[in-house]
Motif scaffolding. Sequence first.
Motif, PDB file in Angstrom:
ATOM      1  N   GLU A  46      26.175  44.071  32.038  1.00 58.60           N
ATOM      2  CA  GLU A  46      25.009  43.275  32.418  1.00 58.60           C
ATOM      3  C   GLU A  46      25.087  41.848  31.897  1.00 58.60           C
ATOM      4  O   GLU A  46      24.388  40.951  32.382  1.00 58.60           O
ATOM      5  CB  GLU A  46      23.728  43.942  31.898  1.00 58.60           C
ATOM      6  CG  GLU A  46      23.557  43.991  30.398  1.00 58.60           C
ATOM      7  CD  GLU A  46      24.214  45.180  29.713  1.00 58.60           C
ATOM      8  OE1 GLU A  46      23.910  45.428  28.526  1.00 58.60           O
ATOM      9  OE2 GLU A  46      25.045  45.882  30.353  1.00 58.60           O
ATOM     10  N   MET A  47      25.949  41.607  30.895  1.00 61.99           N
ATOM     11  CA  MET A  47      26.029  40.259  30.347  1.00 61.99           C
ATOM     12  C   MET A  47      26.583  39.266  31.357  1.00 61.99           C
ATOM     13  O   MET A  47      26.319  38.059  31.262  1.00 61.99           O
ATOM     14  CB  MET A  47      26.875  40.241  29.065  1.00 61.99           C
ATOM     15  CG  MET A  47      28.365  40.248  29.259  1.00 61.99           C
ATOM     16  SD  MET A  47      29.222  40.417  27.663  1.00 61.99           S
ATOM     17  CE  MET A  47      30.715  39.462  27.991  1.00 61.99           C
ATOM     18  N   ALA A  48      27.301  39.754  32.348  1.00 62.62           N
ATOM     19  CA  ALA A  48      27.827  38.866  33.382  1.00 62.62           C
ATOM     20  C   ALA A  48      26.721  38.246  34.223  1.00 62.62           C
ATOM     21  O   ALA A  48      26.931  37.233  34.892  1.00 62.62           O
ATOM     22  CB  ALA A  48      28.797  39.627  34.282  1.00 62.62           C
ATOM     23  N   ASP A  49      25.533  38.848  34.175  1.00 65.41           N
ATOM     24  CA  ASP A  49      24.409  38.354  34.970  1.00 65.41           C
ATOM     25  C   ASP A  49      23.505  37.394  34.200  1.00 65.41           C
ATOM     26  O   ASP A  49      22.539  36.872  34.770  1.00 65.41           O
ATOM     27  CB  ASP A  49      23.570  39.538  35.462  1.00 65.41           C
ATOM     28  CG  ASP A  49      24.364  40.473  36.367  1.00 65.41           C
ATOM     29  OD1 ASP A  49      25.211  39.976  37.130  1.00 65.41           O
ATOM     30  OD2 ASP A  49      24.148  41.706  36.285  1.00 65.41           O
ATOM     31  N   LEU A  50      23.807  37.157  32.928  1.00 70.66           N
ATOM     32  CA  LEU A  50      22.988  36.235  32.148  1.00 70.66           C
ATOM     33  C   LEU A  50      23.108  34.819  32.707  1.00 70.66           C
ATOM     34  O   LEU A  50      24.214  34.369  33.046  1.00 70.66           O
ATOM     35  CB  LEU A  50      23.433  36.232  30.684  1.00 70.66           C
ATOM     36  CG  LEU A  50      23.016  37.405  29.804  1.00 70.66           C
ATOM     37  CD1 LEU A  50      23.694  37.300  28.442  1.00 70.66           C
ATOM     38  CD2 LEU A  50      21.491  37.427  29.636  1.00 70.66           C
ATOM     39  N   PRO A  51      22.008  34.093  32.807  1.00 65.15           N
ATOM     40  CA  PRO A  51      22.084  32.692  33.225  1.00 65.15           C
ATOM     41  C   PRO A  51      22.951  31.895  32.259  1.00 65.15           C
ATOM     42  O   PRO A  51      22.880  32.084  31.042  1.00 65.15           O
ATOM     43  CB  PRO A  51      20.628  32.229  33.158  1.00 65.15           C
ATOM     44  CG  PRO A  51      19.812  33.478  33.260  1.00 65.15           C
ATOM     45  CD  PRO A  51      20.614  34.543  32.577  1.00 65.15           C
ATOM     46  N   THR A  52      23.776  31.020  32.785  1.00 64.38           N
ATOM     47  CA  THR A  52      24.644  30.202  31.947  1.00 64.38           C
ATOM     48  C   THR A  52      24.227  28.731  32.015  1.00 64.38           C
ATOM     49  O   THR A  52      23.698  28.265  33.025  1.00 64.38           O
ATOM     50  CB  THR A  52      26.117  30.326  32.364  1.00 64.38           C
ATOM     51  OG1 THR A  52      26.253  29.964  33.736  1.00 64.38           O
ATOM     52  CG2 THR A  52      26.621  31.751  32.169  1.00 64.38           C
TER      53      THR A  52
END
Length: 367
Positions: free
Chosen positions: A82-88
Amino acid sequence: MTTTLLPVSAFAGDMVTVTDITGREVEVEVPVEKVILGEGRQIYFTAALEGEDPFKRVVGWRDDFEKADNDGYHQYLEKYPEMADLPTFGGMKNGTFDVEQALALQPDVIILNLDAKVATEEGGYIEKLSKVGIPVVYVDFREKPMENTETSMRLIGKLYGKEDKAEEFIEFRAAEIAKVTDKLAAQKDLAKPIVFMERAGGYSDDCCMSFGNENFGKMVEMAGGINMAADIIPGTFGTVNPEQIIASDPDQIIVTGANWELYVPGGNWVGVGSGADPEVTADKLANLMKRPGFTGVKAVSENNVHAIWHQFYNSPYQFVAIQQIAKWLHPDLFADLDPDATFKELHDRFLPIDYRPGYFVSLKSSN
């Protein structure tokens, strides 16, 4: 600097004043529930305090983790897809941080590294964020890590409501450093080798980035060595030229590296890190020693050439590096010291991922 202690009667949701690493007093409601990490690699300290749920407070982060530590990023990604979906976010230093995007995420605090302070102030970010009710605090594991790591961990522990965990980490770190410094202090007439620390060797064709009297330069001194660049580089970071390396004729060379395939595809960097293949990294390290600045140098002739994970320079894990450097510089004195075991214990006690060796390699042991 120390952080302001919470009153005995404090409870969840209290507004308290904390003092960050720069001495700024900042009002924050603790424990924070939503955090923006000003650098993705701040997950190193976040995970050490949060354990099995390292992303529970993180609502956004800078986009550097995958690029700067590709192997470590993918190890976390395996367990926390799910960390791949965190806003960057872009960085403060290159002016690409988006205040409106930050506001939309409604963070309770933004944690920034000290090295972003000048750019943050020049860009007016503190004022802009303050106007919309978003506090900013600075921590430091990079500019003066030996001075600021404990204070930074205590500050983060306060923000997260993890003060006890922060103290446990600090005590562990101090005890592991003492295994080196106490033994060195007991030695009389210890011969200290001259060490050249090359920062990110092979990242570019230029030679050579290094460290002054802090960060890895300070770690070398704590590990019983003489930092070759201490009198050449004023401050923490800088460069030396090939002629200075040849003239100094260092006894030991240590190169920092990581998997930087996304930064410099196919580069000459040494990809030490989580699960790295020691044969591959040793070959790449040996290749770097063929450059003009290293020809005929004592360290190269005697295979006293090593590589170490670059990210020790910007995380609270640097005590592991001190142990490994000490073992390279004084192998007989520290024959019983096992930095891999120390790093594994760090993972077992504090981190949500398993330890995968590969963070160090030496030409001395591969011949």
